[in-house]
Design a protein around this motif. Structure first.
Motif, PDB file in Angstrom:
ATOM      1  N   PHE A  98      35.467  44.163  26.875  1.00  0.00           N
ATOM      2  CA  PHE A  98      35.067  42.983  27.360  1.00  0.00           C
ATOM      3  C   PHE A  98      34.249  43.585  28.431  1.00  0.00           C
ATOM      4  O   PHE A  98      34.496  43.437  29.670  1.00  0.00           O
ATOM      5  N   THR A  99      33.130  44.204  28.257  1.00  0.00           N
ATOM      6  CA  THR A  99      32.056  44.614  29.210  1.00  0.00           C
ATOM      7  C   THR A  99      30.787  44.560  28.765  1.00  0.00           C
ATOM      8  O   THR A  99      30.347  44.583  27.707  1.00  0.00           O
ATOM      9  N   PRO A 100      29.925  44.415  29.923  1.00  0.00           N
ATOM     10  CA  PRO A 100      30.136  44.034  31.292  1.00  0.00           C
ATOM     11  C   PRO A 100      30.867  42.697  31.540  1.00  0.00           C
ATOM     12  O   PRO A 100      30.877  41.661  30.883  1.00  0.00           O
ATOM     13  N   ARG A 101      31.534  42.433  32.742  1.00  0.00           N
ATOM     14  CA  ARG A 101      32.437  41.467  33.155  1.00  0.00           C
ATOM     15  C   ARG A 101      31.789  40.833  34.218  1.00  0.00           C
ATOM     16  O   ARG A 101      31.479  41.378  35.203  1.00  0.00           O
ATOM     17  N   PHE A 102      31.298  39.448  34.120  1.00  0.00           N
ATOM     18  CA  PHE A 102      30.726  38.468  35.390  1.00  0.00           C
ATOM     19  C   PHE A 102      32.105  37.533  35.672  1.00  0.00           C
ATOM     20  O   PHE A 102      32.187  36.763  35.038  1.00  0.00           O
ATOM     21  N   TYR A 103      32.368  37.824  37.103  1.00  0.00           N
ATOM     22  CA  TYR A 103      33.471  36.688  37.471  1.00  0.00           C
ATOM     23  C   TYR A 103      32.677  35.834  38.533  1.00  0.00           C
ATOM     24  O   TYR A 103      31.667  36.124  39.037  1.00  0.00           O
ATOM     25  N   ILE A 104      33.106  34.571  38.002  1.00  0.00           N
ATOM     26  CA  ILE A 104      32.374  33.420  38.842  1.00  0.00           C
ATOM     27  C   ILE A 104      33.530  32.606  39.640  1.00  0.00           C
ATOM     28  O   ILE A 104      34.352  32.435  38.867  1.00  0.00           O
ATOM     29  N   ALA A 105      33.435  31.889  40.753  1.00  0.00           N
ATOM     30  CA  ALA A 105      34.101  31.175  41.199  1.00  0.00           C
ATOM     31  C   ALA A 105      33.104  30.183  42.319  1.00  0.00           C
ATOM     32  O   ALA A 105      31.924  30.423  42.287  1.00  0.00           O
ATOM     33  N   ALA A 106      33.886  29.103  42.591  1.00  0.00           N
ATOM     34  CA  ALA A 106      33.048  28.039  43.602  1.00  0.00           C
ATOM     35  C   ALA A 106      32.618  28.719  44.643  1.00  0.00           C
ATOM     36  O   ALA A 106      33.403  29.740  45.327  1.00  0.00           O
ATOM     37  N   ALA A 107      31.607  28.228  45.197  1.00  0.00           N
ATOM     38  CA  ALA A 107      30.942  28.904  46.428  1.00  0.00           C
ATOM     39  C   ALA A 107      31.879  29.012  47.596  1.00  0.00           C
ATOM     40  O   ALA A 107      31.908  29.524  48.488  1.00  0.00           O
ATOM     41  N   SER A 108      32.875  27.721  47.604  1.00  0.00           N
ATOM     42  CA  SER A 108      33.819  27.571  48.742  1.00  0.00           C
ATOM     43  C   SER A 108      35.011  28.073  48.484  1.00  0.00           C
ATOM     44  O   SER A 108      35.967  28.256  49.334  1.00  0.00           O
ATOM     45  N   ASP A 109      35.140  29.017  47.465  1.00  0.00           N
ATOM     46  CA  ASP A 109      36.288  29.679  47.177  1.00  0.00           C
ATOM     47  C   ASP A 109      36.104  31.432  47.363  1.00  0.00           C
ATOM     48  O   ASP A 109      35.583  31.957  46.323  1.00  0.00           O
ATOM     49  N   ASN A 110      36.458  32.022  48.342  1.00  0.00           N
ATOM     50  CA  ASN A 110      36.265  33.362  48.287  1.00  0.00           C
ATOM     51  C   ASN A 110      37.587  34.109  48.048  1.00  0.00           C
ATOM     52  O   ASN A 110      37.475  35.021  47.723  1.00  0.00           O
ATOM     53  N   MET A 111      38.785  33.483  48.061  1.00  0.00           N
ATOM     54  CA  MET A 111      39.951  34.339  47.862  1.00  0.00           C
ATOM     55  C   MET A 111      39.868  34.792  46.347  1.00  0.00           C
ATOM     56  O   MET A 111      40.600  35.922  46.047  1.00  0.00           O
ATOM     57  N   SER A 112      39.515  33.925  45.533  1.00  0.00           N
ATOM     58  CA  SER A 112      39.574  34.425  44.029  1.00  0.00           C
ATOM     59  C   SER A 112      38.945  35.609  43.791  1.00  0.00           C
ATOM     60  O   SER A 112      39.251  36.544  43.070  1.00  0.00           O
ATOM     61  N   LEU A 113      37.396  35.517  44.291  1.00  0.00           N
ATOM     62  CA  LEU A 113      36.782  36.801  44.066  1.00  0.00           C
ATOM     63  C   LEU A 113      37.422  37.914  44.670  1.00  0.00           C
ATOM     64  O   LEU A 113      36.981  39.106  44.155  1.00  0.00           O
TER      65      LEU A 113
END
Length: 233
Positions: A78-93
């Motif tokens: 599973f590569t390349p991997r793109f992680y995406i989270a809400a703009a207001s959620d910094n902890m997840s990234l």
């Protein structure tokens, strides 16, 4: 005479336009039904090639569950991997970055070269009024469209945050029009014991998820197209 010719030309043009609209609409409907029919079927085995993967993170427990799931996968597949989270959620990234960094420390390879971390606008923040959420929803959809055009993932992994909805809807539309066939894997949160989340329910009912997984047997009985995989946490 000229008036008659003009009227005839207008009628011909109108009929041609109606025929074109009906033809396009029929094609889109048939294509959408085909995509919905194909969802839930066993996926065709891809050789030893890796697949570009979009991983959608929610906040709190959603992210913990997703990262735990990712720890079980063969990362080289599973590569390349793109992680995406809400703009207001910094902890997840941040948590995802730490996990990927641990892979670098373990394998010694430069794994982070094939990993990207991205943020997306939320359709609606907690406590936001429904009137103002119309504008933010349009912005979120436009942003999701730009992201999907940019990365065009082959696989989408998600587990329930509302952030996944616009991305999954766009992925479904891409299948319908033939831009990209992205296989969507949805894993319902372990917190959902008796009923699906709203995101899960929509993806299940509209057949937008190619594979749908639940972690409780009673959910599988209630939603027979789902696959029971046991507790992943």
């Amino acid at each position: 005479m000229e008036k008659g010719n003009g009227c005839c030309f207008f009628t011909t043009t109108l009929n041609a336009t109606i025929l074109l609209v009906v033809s396009i609409t029929t094609f889109v409907l048939i294509r959408a039904l085909y995509v919905m029919y194909q969802s839930g079927k066993p996926l065709r085995k891809t050789a030893l090639q890796s697949v570009s993967t979009l991983i959608i993170l929610g906040s709190g427990g959603h992210t913990a569950e997703m990262l735990n799931l990712l720890s079980m996968l063969q990362k080289d597949k599973f590569t390349p991997r793109f992680y995406i989270a809400a703009a207001s959620d910094n902890m997840s990234l941040q948590k995802a970055h730490l996990m990927e960094k641990s892979l670098v420390d373990t394998t010694g390879g430069n794994v982070l070269e094939s990993v990207q971390f991205m943020q997306i606008y939320r359709s609606r923040e907690v406590g936001q009024s429904y009137i103002t959420s119309v504008g933010t929803t349009l912005i979120a959809i436009a942003h999701a469209l730009w992201i999907m055009i940019k990365i065009r993932p082959q696989v989408i992994l998600c587990n329930g945050p509302g952030t996944c909805l616009p991305l999954c809807v766009i992925a479904f539309l891409f299948k319908v029009v033939g831009i990209r066939w992205s296989s969507t894997f949805y894993v319902e949160s372990i917190a959902r014991v008796r009923r699906l989340s709203l995101s899960g329910l929509l993806l299940y009912k509209l057949r937008m998820a190619d594979q749908f997984f639940v972690q409780w047997p009673q959910l599988q009985k209630k939603y027979p197209r789902a696959h029971y995989v046991g507790c992943l946490m």
